[in-house]
Design a protein around this motif. Structure first.
Motif, short mmCIF file in Angstrom:
data_model
loop_
_atom_site.label_atom_id
_atom_site.label_comp_id
_atom_site.label_asym_id
_atom_site.label_seq_id
_atom_site.Cartn_x
_atom_site.Cartn_y
_atom_site.Cartn_z
N UNK A 59 1.06 -1.29 0.05
CA UNK A 59 0.15 0.13 -0.40
C UNK A 59 0.93 1.15 0.00
N UNK A 60 2.18 1.30 0.66
CA UNK A 60 2.77 2.55 0.72
C UNK A 60 3.54 2.28 -0.20
N UNK A 61 4.01 1.31 -1.24
CA UNK A 61 4.16 1.42 -2.85
C UNK A 61 3.30 2.41 -3.55
N UNK A 62 2.01 1.96 -3.48
CA UNK A 62 1.31 2.15 -4.36
C UNK A 62 0.51 3.95 -4.24
N UNK A 63 0.84 4.16 -2.84
CA UNK A 63 0.43 5.48 -2.67
C UNK A 63 1.62 6.15 -2.98
N UNK A 64 2.58 6.20 -2.57
CA UNK A 64 3.80 7.15 -3.23
C UNK A 64 3.61 7.06 -5.29
N UNK A 65 3.93 5.93 -6.01
CA UNK A 65 3.42 6.25 -6.99
C UNK A 65 2.16 7.19 -7.26
N UNK A 66 0.79 7.01 -6.51
CA UNK A 66 -0.26 8.03 -7.55
C UNK A 66 0.37 9.79 -6.33
N UNK A 67 1.04 9.27 -5.60
CA UNK A 67 1.58 10.64 -4.70
C UNK A 67 2.25 11.11 -5.86
N UNK A 68 2.79 10.63 -6.51
CA UNK A 68 4.93 10.87 -7.83
C UNK A 68 3.85 11.56 -8.92
N UNK A 69 3.05 10.58 -9.42
CA UNK A 69 2.01 11.48 -10.86
C UNK A 69 1.11 11.52 -10.76
N UNK A 70 0.96 12.47 -9.25
CA UNK A 70 -0.53 13.28 -9.30
C UNK A 70 -1.27 14.36 -10.33
N UNK A 71 0.24 15.27 -10.21
CA UNK A 71 0.11 15.67 -11.76
C UNK A 71 0.32 15.58 -13.07
N UNK A 72 0.40 14.19 -13.32
CA UNK A 72 0.08 13.26 -14.46
C UNK A 72 1.36 13.23 -14.93
N UNK A 73 1.90 12.55 -16.68
CA UNK A 73 2.84 12.58 -16.80
C UNK A 73 3.34 13.36 -18.07
N UNK A 74 4.23 13.81 -17.89
CA UNK A 74 4.75 15.38 -18.69
C UNK A 74 4.01 15.07 -20.32
N UNK A 75 4.44 14.59 -20.92
CA UNK A 75 4.58 13.68 -22.21
C UNK A 75 2.25 13.87 -22.34
N UNK A 76 1.79 14.01 -21.55
CA UNK A 76 0.17 13.33 -21.79
C UNK A 76 -0.06 15.15 -22.14
N UNK A 77 -1.34 14.84 -23.73
CA UNK A 77 -1.82 15.94 -23.33
C UNK A 77 -3.35 16.08 -23.17
#
Length: 77
Positions: A59-77
């Motif tokens: 759960x900690x790994x999933x939470x950190x992944x979600x927190x890290x990618x909260x703003x979305x990917x840079x290449x995403x439009x």
């Protein structure tokens, strides 16, 4: 001061509940009766701390992944 989002509160509470529930051990007890629906009874068999720690780690790994990618990917439009 940074606001705490509802996502963080919901994620942390749900991860704590999941980690607690994953540690509960339920054992089946088989009973010899003529009625097939009453042959198995499930009894609380204790608490497995190792399973709970594994769930907390996942759960900690999933939470950190979600927190890290909260703003979305840079290449995403």
């Amino acid at each position: 001061m940074k606001k705490i989002s509802a996502f963080k509160i919901y994620a942390l509470v749900s991860f704590l509940i999941i980690s607690f529930l994953s540690g509960i051990v339920i054992k089946p007890h088989f009973i010899l009766t003529d009625n097939p629906s009453q042959r198995v009874r499930y009894v609380l068999g204790g608490f497995n701390f190792e399973h709970s720690l594994t769930a907390i780690f996942i759960c900690l790994m999933v939470y950190l992944l979600l927190e890290f990618f909260e703003g979305g990917f840079k290449d995403e439009k």
